[in-house]
Design a protein around this motif. Sequence first.
Motif, short mmCIF file in Angstrom:
data_model
loop_
_atom_site.label_atom_id
_atom_site.label_comp_id
_atom_site.label_asym_id
_atom_site.label_seq_id
_atom_site.Cartn_x
_atom_site.Cartn_y
_atom_site.Cartn_z
N PRO A 99 14.67 3.83 -2.13
CA PRO A 99 15.62 3.15 -3.02
C PRO A 99 15.37 1.64 -3.09
O PRO A 99 15.39 1.05 -4.16
N LYS A 100 15.11 1.02 -1.94
CA LYS A 100 14.88 -0.43 -1.93
C LYS A 100 13.63 -0.77 -2.73
O LYS A 100 13.60 -1.69 -3.54
N SER A 101 12.60 0.00 -2.50
CA SER A 101 11.33 -0.23 -3.16
C SER A 101 11.47 -0.08 -4.68
O SER A 101 10.96 -0.90 -5.45
N ALA A 102 12.19 0.96 -5.10
CA ALA A 102 12.37 1.18 -6.53
C ALA A 102 13.21 0.08 -7.15
O ALA A 102 12.96 -0.37 -8.27
N GLU A 103 14.20 -0.39 -6.40
CA GLU A 103 15.06 -1.44 -6.93
C GLU A 103 14.29 -2.74 -7.13
O GLU A 103 14.56 -3.50 -8.05
N TRP A 104 13.33 -3.02 -6.26
CA TRP A 104 12.53 -4.24 -6.36
C TRP A 104 11.40 -4.10 -7.40
O TRP A 104 10.66 -5.02 -7.63
N GLY A 105 11.25 -2.90 -7.96
CA GLY A 105 10.20 -2.69 -8.95
C GLY A 105 10.79 -2.49 -10.33
O GLY A 105 11.98 -2.70 -10.55
N VAL A 106 9.94 -2.07 -11.25
CA VAL A 106 10.36 -1.84 -12.63
C VAL A 106 9.87 -0.46 -13.04
O VAL A 106 8.65 -0.26 -13.18
N ASP A 107 10.78 0.50 -13.19
CA ASP A 107 10.41 1.85 -13.63
C ASP A 107 9.26 2.45 -12.83
O ASP A 107 8.33 3.03 -13.41
N GLY A 108 9.29 2.29 -11.54
CA GLY A 108 8.23 2.86 -10.71
C GLY A 108 7.02 1.96 -10.55
O GLY A 108 6.07 2.31 -9.86
N THR A 109 7.02 0.81 -11.19
CA THR A 109 5.94 -0.17 -10.98
C THR A 109 6.35 -1.09 -9.83
O THR A 109 7.41 -1.73 -9.91
N VAL A 110 5.56 -1.10 -8.77
CA VAL A 110 5.91 -1.91 -7.62
C VAL A 110 4.76 -2.86 -7.28
O VAL A 110 3.60 -2.55 -7.53
N ALA A 111 5.12 -4.01 -6.74
CA ALA A 111 4.12 -5.02 -6.37
C ALA A 111 4.20 -5.25 -4.87
O ALA A 111 5.27 -5.54 -4.34
N TYR A 112 3.07 -5.09 -4.22
CA TYR A 112 3.02 -5.34 -2.77
C TYR A 112 1.93 -6.35 -2.46
O TYR A 112 0.92 -6.42 -3.18
N SER A 113 2.15 -7.14 -1.42
CA SER A 113 1.14 -8.10 -0.99
C SER A 113 -0.15 -7.36 -0.67
O SER A 113 -0.14 -6.28 -0.09
N LYS A 114 -1.29 -7.95 -1.07
CA LYS A 114 -2.58 -7.30 -0.85
C LYS A 114 -3.17 -7.74 0.49
O LYS A 114 -4.28 -7.34 0.84
N ILE A 115 -2.47 -8.62 1.21
CA ILE A 115 -3.03 -9.19 2.43
C ILE A 115 -2.57 -8.35 3.62
O ILE A 115 -1.38 -8.26 3.91
N CYS A 116 -3.53 -7.75 4.33
CA CYS A 116 -3.20 -6.86 5.44
C CYS A 116 -2.45 -7.63 6.51
O CYS A 116 -2.77 -8.77 6.83
N THR A 117 -1.43 -6.98 7.07
CA THR A 117 -0.63 -7.63 8.10
C THR A 117 -1.33 -7.60 9.46
O THR A 117 -0.79 -8.11 10.43
N HIS A 118 -2.52 -7.03 9.52
CA HIS A 118 -3.27 -7.02 10.77
C HIS A 118 -4.17 -8.25 10.88
O HIS A 118 -3.94 -9.14 11.69
N MET A 119 -5.19 -8.34 10.00
CA MET A 119 -6.11 -9.46 10.07
C MET A 119 -6.29 -10.18 8.73
O MET A 119 -7.19 -11.01 8.60
N GLY A 120 -5.52 -9.81 7.73
CA GLY A 120 -5.59 -10.53 6.47
C GLY A 120 -6.65 -10.08 5.49
O GLY A 120 -6.95 -10.80 4.55
N CYS A 121 -7.24 -8.91 5.69
CA CYS A 121 -8.19 -8.40 4.71
C CYS A 121 -7.43 -7.94 3.46
O CYS A 121 -6.25 -7.65 3.55
N PRO A 122 -8.10 -7.86 2.31
CA PRO A 122 -7.40 -7.34 1.14
C PRO A 122 -7.24 -5.83 1.21
O PRO A 122 -8.21 -5.08 1.25
N VAL A 123 -5.98 -5.37 1.27
CA VAL A 123 -5.69 -3.94 1.33
C VAL A 123 -5.67 -3.44 -0.10
O VAL A 123 -4.69 -3.60 -0.79
N ALA A 124 -6.76 -2.86 -0.56
CA ALA A 124 -6.80 -2.54 -1.99
C ALA A 124 -7.30 -1.14 -2.27
O ALA A 124 -7.46 -0.77 -3.41
N LEU A 125 -7.58 -0.35 -1.26
CA LEU A 125 -8.05 1.00 -1.52
C LEU A 125 -6.83 1.89 -1.72
O LEU A 125 -6.23 2.37 -0.77
N TYR A 126 -6.43 2.05 -2.97
CA TYR A 126 -5.23 2.82 -3.27
C TYR A 126 -5.65 4.23 -3.66
O TYR A 126 -6.38 4.43 -4.63
N GLU A 127 -5.19 5.20 -2.89
CA GLU A 127 -5.46 6.59 -3.23
C GLU A 127 -4.33 7.08 -4.11
O GLU A 127 -3.19 7.24 -3.66
N GLN A 128 -4.68 7.33 -5.35
CA GLN A 128 -3.69 7.59 -6.37
C GLN A 128 -2.88 8.86 -6.10
O GLN A 128 -1.74 8.95 -6.49
#
Lengths: 343, 277
Positions: free
Chosen positions: A252-281
Amino acid sequence: MSEIERADEAHGQGSTALAKSGSGVPERFENPGLPPHRHRMGDVDPQAAKRAERQVAFMLLLSVLGSIGIIVSIIGIEYNGGWDRISTSTRAIGLCMFVSLFMLGVGAVHWAKTLMPDDERIDYRHRQRGTTAEREQAVAILKEGSAEAGLGRRPLIRNTLIGALALFPLPAVFFFRDTGPLPGNSLSVTMWEEGTYLVKDPTGGRIRAADLTYGTVVHVMPEGIDELEEPLNEKAKSAVLLMRLDEDLLTPKSAEWGVDGTVAYSKICTHMGCPVALYEQQTHHLLCPCHQSTFDVTQDCKVIFGPANRPLPQLPIRVDAEGYLQASSGFHEAVGPSFWERG
Amino acid sequence: MTRTLTALSARRRHPLAVVVLIALALVLVGGLYAAVAPRPAEASTATADADDLQAGKELFLANCATCHGLDAQGGEIVDGSGAGPSLIGVGAASVDFQVGTGRMPLQMSSAQAPEVPKIRFSQEQIDQMAAYIASLAPGPAIPGEDVLDMSDVTAQDVSRGAQIFRTNCAMCHNFAGKGGALTGGKYAPDLTGVEGKYIYEAMVTGPQSMPVFPNSTISPEDKTAIIAWLTQEEEFRPEPGGLPLGSLGPVSEGLLAWIAGIGLLVGCSVWLGMKSS
C-alpha cells in the motif's frame, strides 16, 4: 678461526653408532650430516659446461631481441586512426616485454644453476651476547652521555623539549582539514525535491505516465542535472529506476508513493553504491550486479538476498497537469550505502 | 539441351541417357514441389487477410494452445503440464521474436527458454500466427524496414546508441553485449550475431525476464542507434587491449590470471627449487 668452512668435511659425518636403550629406540639421534655432494654435469664435463654457457647466452640473446622488439613495435606499428593497429601494437609490445624480462630472468637462473659453484657451505651461528667488557663499555657510554646532556639537572630544557615534541604533530590536523570541504549534508540529500521532473537517462526528455506499459523500465535522472557544476557527483546519488507493474502487486505504501503502479526507487545499492538496475520483469526482483543483493519491488524493495541490509529508498512521484511525472518530494532518507552519521 | 536431345535421337541408347533422364526427373519433382509447397513469405508486413488469420489460428491451436489456452487466454496447470501466460495483447512482435528465435514452442520447462538455432516454422507460418495473435488485441507490431535500415546510420548515431546501451542494457547484457547471469539460472543472452529485427522486438515486448523499453521511452531512432552499435560493433569497436577473452570482464580475465599466471609462477618456483643435473 673462520666460522665458514667448506662443507666437504661435513659430508658423511653422520654416525652410524646409535646409543641404544633397552627398548630398542635410540635415546637421541645423532646428527646425520649433509648428504654427499653430487657433482653436476657441468662440473665434471667441460663439454656440458660449454653447452650450458651457450644456453645461457641464447636466453640472454632472446631477451635482447625482446627489448629490441619493444622499440620496433612502438616505432614500427604506426597509429593510422584505426582500432586494429592499436590492438596489434598492444599485443606486440606486451609479448616483447614478456620475452625481454622473462628470458633475462630465466637466463640468470639457468646460469646460477648450471655454472656457478654449488657446494654447500656451513655458516656457524655465533653468540648474540657481547663480551662482558663490551657490555660494560656500552653502559659507561650511555651514562656519560646522559650526564653530559644534563637533562636531570636542567628541568627547564627537559620540559620545553617534551612540549615541543608534543606539539609538533598538531599542525598535521589542520593540514588534513584543508584537504577538502567537509561533506556537510551532501551525503544525506539529493537533487530531488518537490516538483523536480523525471527525465530519461541518457537521452533526456520528460516522461509521460500514460506512455509506460506494464513491465516497462526507465532509467531516470532529475531534470537539470547536466547544468550542475558537478553533474557526476550528483548523478552518483540521484539515479532512479522507474518501473511499471500491476498496482495490486505493490505494498500500500509503495503504491501510494507511485502513479498507477509506476514506482520510482533509488538505483544506488544500499550495500556499496553500485547501480541496482537488473530488473527481472517477471519476478519483480532487482538485482545488484556487484554483490548479488536482491531487492523485491513487490515488498517495497526489501532485501531478499545478498549483503545489503536496507531496502532501496523510494522516491514519491506524482503527475503534473499535463501528465508528466515529477517528484512529489525528495527522498525521505539518505540513498546509497551506510555512512557514519547515518547510523 | 538441344545438343543433348539431338544426341539422344541420333543414338537411341547413349550411355549418358540414364543420367540425363534422372536429372530431368529431379528437375520435374523439384519444380513440382516448389510450385506446391508453401512459399516463403515475400510480403510479411502485408496486412493479414482472413485466410492468414485462419491459418494462424490453426497453427496456434496445433502448437501453442496446450500451454497458452485455446483462446490464448493463458493456461492452467493441469496434470503437471506447464501453464503459459496469456497472449492477448502481446502483439505480433512478441510472436515473431519468440517463435522466430526458436524460444517457442518451449522445448522443456526450465529457468528460461533458450534460443534454439533450428526454427520449426517458416517465416510465413510465423507471420500467420503473429497476425492471429495481433488480431486478438493491439500490441507491438513487427518493426518495418525503415527502423531496421542501417545504411544511413552515422558514427554519431553509433556513439549515441552505445551511450543508451550502457545506461539501459549493459547492466544485464554486459558492456560489450556478451550477456550475463541473472538469478535462479536465468540469464541475459549474448547479443552478438542476433538479427536487428529480434533486438528491436525484444526491446518493445520485453520477453521473459527482460523489461519493456517502449517507443515512448526509447524512440525508434534510438533503438536503431542501439542496433547499429550492436551489429556494427566489429567495425567500430574491436579490441584495443589485444586480448579480449570474450569480453566477459573479471570472470575470464581472473580465470586466465589464476590458471595461466599463477601456473607460470608455480612452474618457475618448482624449477628454481630443482637441483640441476
